[in-house]
Write an enzyme that holds these catalytic residues in place. Structure first.
Site, PDB file in Angstrom:
ATOM      1  N   ALA A  33     -28.822  30.320 -60.806  1.00 56.94           N
ATOM      2  CA  ALA A  33     -28.056  29.838 -59.656  1.00 56.94           C
ATOM      3  C   ALA A  33     -27.314  30.988 -58.965  1.00 56.94           C
ATOM      4  CB  ALA A  33     -27.067  28.762 -60.105  1.00 56.94           C
ATOM      5  N   ASP A  36     -29.920  33.040 -57.076  1.00 54.01           N
ATOM      6  CA  ASP A  36     -30.377  32.335 -55.880  1.00 54.01           C
ATOM      7  C   ASP A  36     -29.310  32.343 -54.784  1.00 54.01           C
ATOM      8  OD1 ASP A  36     -32.724  31.802 -57.194  1.00 54.01           O
ATOM      9  OD2 ASP A  36     -32.163  29.750 -57.762  1.00 54.01           O
ATOM     10  N   LYS A 114     -54.263  44.915 -76.170  1.00 52.66           N
ATOM     11  CA  LYS A 114     -55.090  44.952 -74.960  1.00 52.66           C
ATOM     12  C   LYS A 114     -54.959  43.608 -74.249  1.00 52.66           C
ATOM     13  CE  LYS A 114     -59.858  45.899 -73.518  1.00 52.66           C
ATOM     14  NZ  LYS A 114     -60.134  44.631 -72.851  1.00 52.66           N
ATOM     15  N   ARG A 135     -58.735  47.667 -59.731  1.00 56.28           N
ATOM     16  CA  ARG A 135     -59.588  48.644 -60.396  1.00 56.28           C
ATOM     17  C   ARG A 135     -60.900  48.845 -59.646  1.00 56.28           C
ATOM     18  NH1 ARG A 135     -63.802  48.867 -63.963  1.00 56.28           N
ATOM     19  NH2 ARG A 135     -63.758  50.560 -65.465  1.00 56.28           N
ATOM     20  N   GLU A 177     -51.860  45.551 -66.038  1.00 57.25           N
ATOM     21  CA  GLU A 177     -52.687  44.347 -65.917  1.00 57.25           C
ATOM     22  C   GLU A 177     -51.893  43.235 -65.245  1.00 57.25           C
ATOM     23  OE1 GLU A 177     -55.920  43.558 -67.406  1.00 57.25           O
ATOM     24  OE2 GLU A 177     -56.178  45.705 -67.692  1.00 57.25           O
ATOM     25  N   LYS A 293     -55.158  55.190 -78.617  1.00 58.21           N
ATOM     26  CA  LYS A 293     -55.279  56.436 -77.848  1.00 58.21           C
ATOM     27  C   LYS A 293     -54.707  57.614 -78.620  1.00 58.21           C
ATOM     28  CE  LYS A 293     -54.498  54.291 -73.267  1.00 58.21           C
ATOM     29  NZ  LYS A 293     -53.634  54.358 -72.060  1.00 58.21           N
TER      30      LYS A 293
END
Length: 670
Positions: A33, A36, A114, A135, A177, A293
């Site tokens: 609230a 907003d 992932k 992509r 993503e 990685k």
């Protein structure tokens, strides 16, 4: 004015801080609230003083509709995909390969969940969001900035944090993503159900489809989220490790996964893998594995690429879920280059969260190896949680009297008009006498024909030139063509080349029924394509339809339904549809008039006021059905000049009403 500007700046700063606390830290300091109320005050100030509106204002998330579709954007650095590994041995083999290329370096692995979403790059200039790019094909994506700005957890201005000030200067690229969380997806489907609308298939497809809407207000109505996984700077030294990149993401106000961890040995990596194999279903988003990685970014870059995949990272895919179902039929699909691929059609079954009803059996040898038969109960799994496969047959449940599949007999039964040959050393039967290029030429000529997409100047000779020059290898490739490509061919000069490029671009949003007809699905003619369009309203819904659902469509029987299911089961066709989507081709469904619903027309002779094709299209657009021959259910036979006697005879035999061209014009008059 000065006071209002100061107040607006204060509110914007405060709203950005509240968004950072809510989305990045998950620790809101005020209620919705309060947020907003401040947003309403900012809107009021900007309405009174429009000159105070800035591109990074929280009020500017929803832009205008795109009139010309999405623009192509070349990535400054390629958005690569990763090689998949499925077990500890394959991870060990990957580590051994990296050891040989960087001997003596200490192992440090960065691991993360992932996400199953749509890859996207956010470009910030001096801390302000200026562009968002999908992509695409990894080299070139599409500008979806207007739509990404509507995603509430995407900061329009990066958060300022001590120690990360350099990221607010110059160009900062955030990769991640776009996902739809499971709870939001479930709520959307509940709303669909309550409205009597079809439910969406899965969060990934819905997220991808949403971000490609031309109207940002439609995107804003869907609860999408962005989760970052990488930070790129012009000076690579500013992001020395992948773990540092994740620290930067949080500091800059980008939501990211907090499960990410760094390890120095394989045993700890595998413990992480096993932990999330058990817990992944509790995650707020869908996943099919992990990313592993080399943490040191300079070492990662020095390892380089093999083809399109980096040597310094792999994607670990979890073992697929399994389910059992009953094979109802085995149908054969002819691919675009002539291979005959068998497809098992089975009772719909949920595997790895999605409903599947068919799987490729690859070739005759695979059918023989599995000894799969009609009526068999089979074990289905999804390779990499994506492609359904038949793993084995539960022969204990085999019905009495079942017979092995005679592949040659099946080819002869399903394609009596064709001959097949199995080239020496190959596992696949192919259409005899038809080379891949010849099939492609025929397919492309049909795709561009008047009854299908009606692409001006893409006639048979131009199709032949494009295929023979190697510029087009499938139907979607025409949307890659450039003017320079065409100018390299003898048939094209400046004006003709531009004319064809413009004609192709004009058909990036074809009518859905024309697109379906153009795909050349066996047994799907122009009228069937219209009936399918009116029933399913999108390619995605049609692709997921069961044989029973297809048979509910007028004019679609068992053979046509199986042909449609087989076409969508073919991996080449699935990739083709994905390619169309990546290239910005979005077939459009529009509700047609039903004024002539239930009325069927046949035409004999020539029409003076319009061509036969134009009359047929008009009839179909008004909900009527066109028939090439008079049948018992034909409502009208339109008799033009040079009337065919056989059709007149049948019309009188069946009691079909015979009308002239003027009466037809009155009927189809709008």
């Amino acid at each position: 004015m000065i006071a209002k500007k100061a107040r607006a700046d204060e509110i914007k700063s405060l709203l950005n801080r509240y968004s950072y606390e809510y989305y990045t830290l998950d620790k809101p300091s005020v209620s919705d609230a309060v947020y907003d109320s401040l947003m309403d005050e900012l809107k009021s100030i900007e309405a009174e003083c429009p000159e105070l509106i800035t591109i990074d204002s929280p009020t500017q998330r929803v832009g205008n509709k795109l009139l010309d579709g999405f623009q192509k954007v070349k990535h400054e650095r390629r958005m690569v995909s990763l090689n998949d590994v499925f077990n500890k041995g394959e991870i060990e083999a990957w580590i051994e390969r990296t050891d040989k290329l960087m001997p003596g370096h200490k192992h440090e692995f960065f691991t993360d969940i992932k996400m199953d979403g749509l890859a996207c790059a956010l470009i910030y200039i001096d801390g302000v969001l200026t562009q968002a790019v999908t992509r695409g094909d990894s080299f070139v994506g599409e500008d979806v900035t207007n739509n990404v700005r509507t995603i509430k957890n995407v900061p329009l201005r990066l958060h300022e944090a001590p120690g990360f000030e350099q990221f607010l200067r110059g160009r900062t690229e955030i990769r991640g993503e776009i996902v739809m969380l499971k709870r939001d997806f479930a709520e959307l489907n509940e709303k669909q159900k309550a409205l009597g609308q079809p439910e969406f298939a899965n969060p990934r497809n819905l997220a991808a489809g949403t971000i490609r809407q031309l109207d940002p207000s439609l995107v804003a109505a869907r609860p999408l989220h962005f989760r970052g996984y990488d930070v790129l700077r012009d000076d690579d030294a500013e992001v020395p490790t992948n773990s540092f990149a994740y620290e930067a993401l949080t500091a800059l106000g980008i939501t990211r996964n907090h499960q990410a961890s760094t390890f120095t040995n394989l045993a700890d990596v595998m413990n992480f893998v096993n932990e999330w194999d058990n817990k992944r279903h509790d995650l707020p988003f869908n996943t099919d594995g992990l990313v592993i990685k080399i943490n040191d970014r300079s070492l990662y870059e020095s390892l380089g690429l093999v083809g399109k995949n980096p040597r310094g990272a792999v994607a670990y895919k979890y073992a697929a879920e399994q389910a059992t179902t009953i094979v109802r039929d085995i149908v054969i699909s002819i691919g675009r280059t002539g291979p005959a691929t068998p497809v098992a059609v089975f009772d719909p079954v949920v595997v790895a969260g999605t409903t599947v009803q068919h799987a490729s059996l690859h070739n005759a040898d695979e059918i023989a190896r599995l000894d799969v038969r009609r009526g068999d109960t089979v074990v289905i799994f999804k390779a990499g949680d994506i492609i359904p496969q038949v793993e084995s047959v539960l022969k204990e449940l085999r019905p009495a009297g079942s017979k092995p599949i005679d592949y040659l007999a099946e080819l002869a039964r399903q394609y009596p008009e064709l001959e097949f040959v199995r080239p020496a050393g190959e596992a696949v039967y192919r259409v005899k006498g038809l080379s891949g290029p010849l099939i492609l030429k025929r397919s492309l000529a049909h795709f561009a024909s008047k009854g299908a997409l009606d692409i001006d100047t893409l006639g048979e000779k131009n199709v032949e030139a494009l295929v023979e020059a190697g510029l087009v290898n499938d139907l979607a490739d025409i949307y890659r063509l450039t003017k320079d490509d065409l100018l390299g061919l003898e048939r094209f000069a400046e004006i003709s080349a531009q004319k064809l490029i413009d004609a192709i671009a004009a058909k990036k949003q074809p009518a859905l029924e024309r697109f379906l007809f153009g795909l050349g699905i066996r047994h799907v003619g122009a009228q069937t394509a219209i009936d399918l369009t009116n029933h399913f309203e999108s390619v995605e819904k049609l692709s997921q339809a069961t044989i029973d659902e297809l048979r509910e469509v007028d004019g679609v029987g068992e053979i046509v339904a199986e042909s449609i299911v087989a076409w969508f089961a073919d991996e080449d066709n699935v990739k083709l549809l994905e390619k169309f989507s990546d290239l910005g081709v979005t077939p459009q469904f529009s509700q047609k008039s039903d004024r002539l619903a239930g009325q069927s027309f046949a035409i004999t002779g020539t029409l003076q006021s319009m061509g036969r094709d134009a009359a047929v299209e008009k009839i179909r657009n008004l909900g009527g059905t066109f028939q090439t021959a008079v049948a018992k259910d034909t409502t009208y036979l339109v008799a033009g000049g040079k009337i065919g006697a056989s059709k007149l005879k049948k019309a009188k035999q069946y009691g079909t009403k015979i009308i002239d061209e003027q009466e037809l014009l009155q009927i189809i008059k709008e």
